[in-house]
Design a protein around this motif. Structure first.
Motif, PDB file in Angstrom:
ATOM      1  N   ALA A 239     -30.152 -69.032  56.441  1.00 56.00           N
ATOM      2  CA  ALA A 239     -31.337 -67.430  55.960  1.00 56.00           C
ATOM      3  C   ALA A 239     -30.015 -67.311  55.215  1.00 56.00           C
ATOM      4  CB  ALA A 239     -31.587 -67.123  57.127  1.00 56.00           C
ATOM      5  N   ALA A 240     -28.632 -67.020  56.193  1.00 54.77           N
ATOM      6  CA  ALA A 240     -27.843 -66.381  55.465  1.00 54.77           C
ATOM      7  C   ALA A 240     -26.973 -66.781  53.954  1.00 54.77           C
ATOM      8  CB  ALA A 240     -26.786 -66.315  55.959  1.00 54.77           C
TER       9      ALA A 240
ATOM     10  N   GLY B 140     -27.634 -59.569  58.836  1.00 52.04           N
ATOM     11  CA  GLY B 140     -27.359 -58.383  59.050  1.00 52.04           C
ATOM     12  C   GLY B 140     -26.387 -58.687  58.158  1.00 52.04           C
ATOM     13  N   ASP B 141     -24.923 -57.478  58.316  1.00 51.59           N
ATOM     14  CA  ASP B 141     -23.999 -57.656  57.189  1.00 51.59           C
ATOM     15  C   ASP B 141     -22.937 -58.216  58.297  1.00 51.59           C
ATOM     16  OD1 ASP B 141     -25.252 -56.089  55.264  1.00 51.59           O
ATOM     17  OD2 ASP B 141     -24.629 -54.083  56.634  1.00 51.59           O
ATOM     18  N   ARG B 142     -22.183 -59.597  57.270  1.00 53.12           N
ATOM     19  CA  ARG B 142     -21.624 -60.108  58.118  1.00 53.12           C
ATOM     20  C   ARG B 142     -20.862 -61.557  57.073  1.00 53.12           C
ATOM     21  NH1 ARG B 142     -24.052 -64.826  60.321  1.00 53.12           N
ATOM     22  NH2 ARG B 142     -26.119 -65.210  60.540  1.00 53.12           N
ATOM     23  N   VAL B 143     -20.040 -61.755  57.418  1.00 55.24           N
ATOM     24  CA  VAL B 143     -19.421 -63.493  56.527  1.00 55.24           C
ATOM     25  C   VAL B 143     -20.103 -64.335  57.050  1.00 55.24           C
ATOM     26  CG1 VAL B 143     -17.432 -64.618  55.186  1.00 55.24           C
ATOM     27  CG2 VAL B 143     -18.047 -61.855  55.803  1.00 55.24           C
ATOM     28  N   VAL B 144     -20.824 -65.092  55.899  1.00 59.35           N
ATOM     29  CA  VAL B 144     -21.323 -66.623  56.445  1.00 59.35           C
ATOM     30  C   VAL B 144     -20.930 -67.686  55.092  1.00 59.35           C
ATOM     31  CG1 VAL B 144     -23.401 -68.157  56.674  1.00 59.35           C
ATOM     32  CG2 VAL B 144     -23.502 -65.785  57.527  1.00 59.35           C
ATOM     33  N   TYR B 145     -19.775 -68.887  55.886  1.00 61.27           N
ATOM     34  CA  TYR B 145     -19.553 -70.050  54.978  1.00 61.27           C
ATOM     35  C   TYR B 145     -18.643 -69.047  53.960  1.00 61.27           C
ATOM     36  CZ  TYR B 145     -21.757 -73.226  56.552  1.00 61.27           C
ATOM     37  OH  TYR B 145     -22.327 -74.530  57.693  1.00 61.27           O
TER      38      TYR B 145
ATOM     39  N   THR C 217     -27.032 -54.784  53.574  1.00 62.47           N
ATOM     40  CA  THR C 217     -25.842 -54.119  52.345  1.00 62.47           C
ATOM     41  C   THR C 217     -25.429 -54.589  51.468  1.00 62.47           C
ATOM     42  OG1 THR C 217     -24.399 -52.468  54.204  1.00 62.47           O
ATOM     43  CG2 THR C 217     -23.459 -52.405  52.022  1.00 62.47           C
ATOM     44  N   ASN C 218     -24.958 -55.826  51.273  1.00 64.26           N
ATOM     45  CA  ASN C 218     -24.426 -56.117  49.756  1.00 64.26           C
ATOM     46  C   ASN C 218     -25.841 -56.915  48.797  1.00 64.26           C
ATOM     47  OD1 ASN C 218     -22.671 -57.485  48.599  1.00 64.26           O
ATOM     48  ND2 ASN C 218     -23.127 -59.799  49.085  1.00 64.26           N
ATOM     49  N   VAL C 219     -26.739 -56.730  49.995  1.00 66.83           N
ATOM     50  CA  VAL C 219     -28.512 -57.039  48.993  1.00 66.83           C
ATOM     51  C   VAL C 219     -28.482 -55.702  47.653  1.00 66.83           C
ATOM     52  CG1 VAL C 219     -31.019 -57.333  48.929  1.00 66.83           C
ATOM     53  CG2 VAL C 219     -29.801 -58.250  50.404  1.00 66.83           C
TER      54      VAL C 219
ATOM     55  N   ILE D  40     -16.949 -53.982  55.193  1.00 62.98           N
ATOM     56  CA  ILE D  40     -17.031 -54.689  54.261  1.00 62.98           C
ATOM     57  C   ILE D  40     -16.642 -54.771  53.217  1.00 62.98           C
ATOM     58  CG2 ILE D  40     -19.206 -54.621  51.623  1.00 62.98           C
ATOM     59  CD1 ILE D  40     -21.180 -54.749  54.114  1.00 62.98           C
ATOM     60  N   ALA D  41     -16.128 -56.104  52.170  1.00 61.42           N
ATOM     61  CA  ALA D  41     -14.861 -56.021  51.851  1.00 61.42           C
ATOM     62  C   ALA D  41     -14.252 -55.330  50.971  1.00 61.42           C
ATOM     63  CB  ALA D  41     -15.299 -57.859  51.298  1.00 61.42           C
ATOM     64  N   ALA D  42     -12.819 -55.263  50.680  1.00 57.39           N
ATOM     65  CA  ALA D  42     -13.091 -54.342  49.663  1.00 57.39           C
ATOM     66  C   ALA D  42     -13.348 -55.373  48.371  1.00 57.39           C
ATOM     67  CB  ALA D  42     -11.112 -54.420  49.184  1.00 57.39           C
ATOM     68  N   GLU D  43     -13.606 -56.196  47.802  1.00 61.03           N
ATOM     69  CA  GLU D  43     -13.993 -57.181  47.161  1.00 61.03           C
ATOM     70  C   GLU D  43     -15.703 -56.098  45.928  1.00 61.03           C
ATOM     71  OE1 GLU D  43     -14.206 -61.241  44.962  1.00 61.03           O
ATOM     72  OE2 GLU D  43     -15.363 -61.261  46.614  1.00 61.03           O
ATOM     73  N   ARG D  44     -16.196 -56.468  47.536  1.00 58.38           N
ATOM     74  CA  ARG D  44     -17.925 -55.567  47.097  1.00 58.38           C
ATOM     75  C   ARG D  44     -18.074 -54.503  46.847  1.00 58.38           C
ATOM     76  NH1 ARG D  44     -19.538 -58.484  44.540  1.00 58.38           N
ATOM     77  NH2 ARG D  44     -21.572 -57.503  45.285  1.00 58.38           N
ATOM     78  N   GLN D  45     -17.057 -53.633  48.110  1.00 62.24           N
ATOM     79  CA  GLN D  45     -16.721 -52.288  47.497  1.00 62.24           C
ATOM     80  C   GLN D  45     -16.373 -51.552  46.241  1.00 62.24           C
ATOM     81  OE1 GLN D  45     -15.286 -49.439  50.385  1.00 62.24           O
ATOM     82  NE2 GLN D  45     -15.430 -51.162  51.973  1.00 62.24           N
ATOM     83  N   THR D  46     -15.307 -52.516  45.664  1.00 60.20           N
ATOM     84  CA  THR D  46     -14.989 -51.900  44.296  1.00 60.20           C
ATOM     85  C   THR D  46     -15.426 -52.672  43.173  1.00 60.20           C
ATOM     86  OG1 THR D  46     -12.977 -52.146  42.532  1.00 60.20           O
ATOM     87  CG2 THR D  46     -13.957 -54.323  43.804  1.00 60.20           C
ATOM     88  N   TYR D  47     -16.392 -53.059  43.544  1.00 54.21           N
ATOM     89  CA  TYR D  47     -17.335 -53.927  42.450  1.00 54.21           C
ATOM     90  C   TYR D  47     -19.319 -52.646  42.509  1.00 54.21           C
ATOM     91  CZ  TYR D  47     -16.310 -58.578  41.555  1.00 54.21           C
ATOM     92  OH  TYR D  47     -15.804 -60.128  40.466  1.00 54.21           O
TER      93      TYR D  47
END
Length: 388
Positions: free
Chosen positions: A231-232, A269-274, A281-283, A313-320
């Motif tokens: 699903a992720a 949920g907000d997490r890292v998968v693969y 949040t990322n959506v 949330i990863a710095a990469e996503r926050q900076t985007y």
């Protein structure tokens, strides 16, 4: 920076030499005419995917539009490292002292953390030797080693595309898919397609990217009932499709993909998968990027107000996120607010800031909107490597 020709001016100049009107170019590039007009006038900042579409329609490399993308010297020196890491998949060192698989796994996990935190110099320091270890480990350990190798190649892809080397990015994707196929994990293969779609979009092949994503989503959907991570991955595929569709000015397709992603993300949920950031949040971050590309700055800023980074949330996503909010402010002709977001982006991920073409495009657009570039904007430009 003031003398540095803006992206929009380059597009307009080449468009006119090709004998194209804005309407003709927008149709040929499959981008919105209104957005093209805003970019050409300096009122909007173009994303790398959008620029790739326009560059392809004009018959030029995207670097011709965005200008030189040389990064800070220490980042630019990573390029030979990337090439060495991607050089081959079949030249094994029989004399190598192979590290235990658990130790290699820990290094790959660290690599992923550095990638999400945009610590590109740290990745470059260990990537070639780690790839060599994992290629050899694949001969001994098989599928588990190849799964780790796929993640290592993903880090190589990140370095390549952040520094503006599309050819190396595509090579890294070839290597990642090669390793993923040998991992025996269909979701890792799907993740490699998720990344290849982005690489295709960056060279102006957005329609090909969407076909790849559609095909991959069809393959992943039956796995959702039996694999909690499916699903992720399926959500991530829809997020990517939503942003790419927006860059092609396909509002209905973009909203449909992002709506599907949002429905499933709540349960993920907000997490890292693969090695991929997923969740509600990322959506929202992808929705903001799409809304800006669809010329909906008010909607993008309203969505931004609902984003909460209390969960890590990863710095990469926050900076985007901050870059896209800056782009939304520029659409509203509010360069001062855009500059504030650029400063936040720089603090969060300085190496990403130095390397990003989107950062440079946004700075140039902000300069075009200010009658006289402020000292703060000049400082940002210098930090990003744009000559004053």
């Amino acid at each position: 920076m003031i003398e540095d020709e803006a992206v929009g001016a380059r597009i307009a100049q080449i468009r006119k030499t090709r004998g194209l009107t804005q309407a003709q170019l927008s149709q040929k590039a499959h981008v919105g005419r209104a957005y093209l007009a805003r970019v050409e006038s300096g009122d909007a900042s173009a994303s790398t995917v959008w620029l790739a579409q326009v560059a392809q329609a004009l018959g030029v490399d995207s670097s011709r539009l965005s200008g030189p993308q040389d990064s800070a010297e220490q980042l630019h020196q990573l390029v030979p490292t990337i090439r060495r890491a991607l050089a081959s998949t079949d030249l094994y060192d029989d004399g190598i002292e192979l590290l235990p698989l658990d130790q290699l796994r820990r290094q790959v996990v660290q690599l992923g953390e550095w990638r999400r935190d945009t610590k590109y110099d740290k990745i470059g320091a260990i990537l070639p030797d780690l790839v060599e270890q994992l290629l050899t480990a694949g001969q001994e350990h098989g599928e588990p080693a190849y799964a780790l190798l796929a993640d290592a190649y993903r880090a190589g892809n990140t370095l390549a595309h952040k520094l503006g080397y599309s050819d190396l990015s595509l090579t890294a994707m070839d290597r990642m898919e090669w390793a993923a196929d040998r991992s025996g994990d269909p979701l890792l293969v799907a993740t490699s397609h998720y990344l290849r779609a982005a690489a295709l979009a960056r060279i102006g092949a957005g329609k090909h990217a969407l076909r790849l994503l559609d095909r991959t989503m069809i393959a992943v959907e039956p796995l959702i009932a039996t694999d909690g991570n499916a699903a992720a991955v399926w959500t991530a595929l829809h997020m990517r499709a939503g942003v790419i569709a927006a860059s092609l000015a396909d509002k209905s397709a973009s909203e449909e993909h992002l709506s599907e992603a949002a429905k499933v993300a709540a349960g993920v949920g907000d997490r890292v998968v693969y090695e991929t950031v997923v969740g509600p949040t990322n959506v929202k971050l992808h929705q903001i990027a799409a809304q800006v590309d669809l010329l909906q700055p008010g909607k993008a800023l309203k969505t931004a107000e609902t984003v909460d980074f209390t969960d890590r949330i990863a710095a990469e996503r926050q900076t985007y996120f901050h870059l896209d909010v800056a782009r939304a402010h520029l659409l509203n002709k509010r360069p001062d607010e855009a500059i504030e977001e650029l400063y936040t982006s720089r603090v969060l991920a300085p190496q990403h800031f130095r390397a990003s073409a989107t950062v440079k495009n946004t700075i140039r657009a902000a300069a075009a909107q200010q009658r006289r570039a402020s000292s703060s904007l000049r400082a940002l430009a210098n930090y990003a490597g744009i000559e004053d």
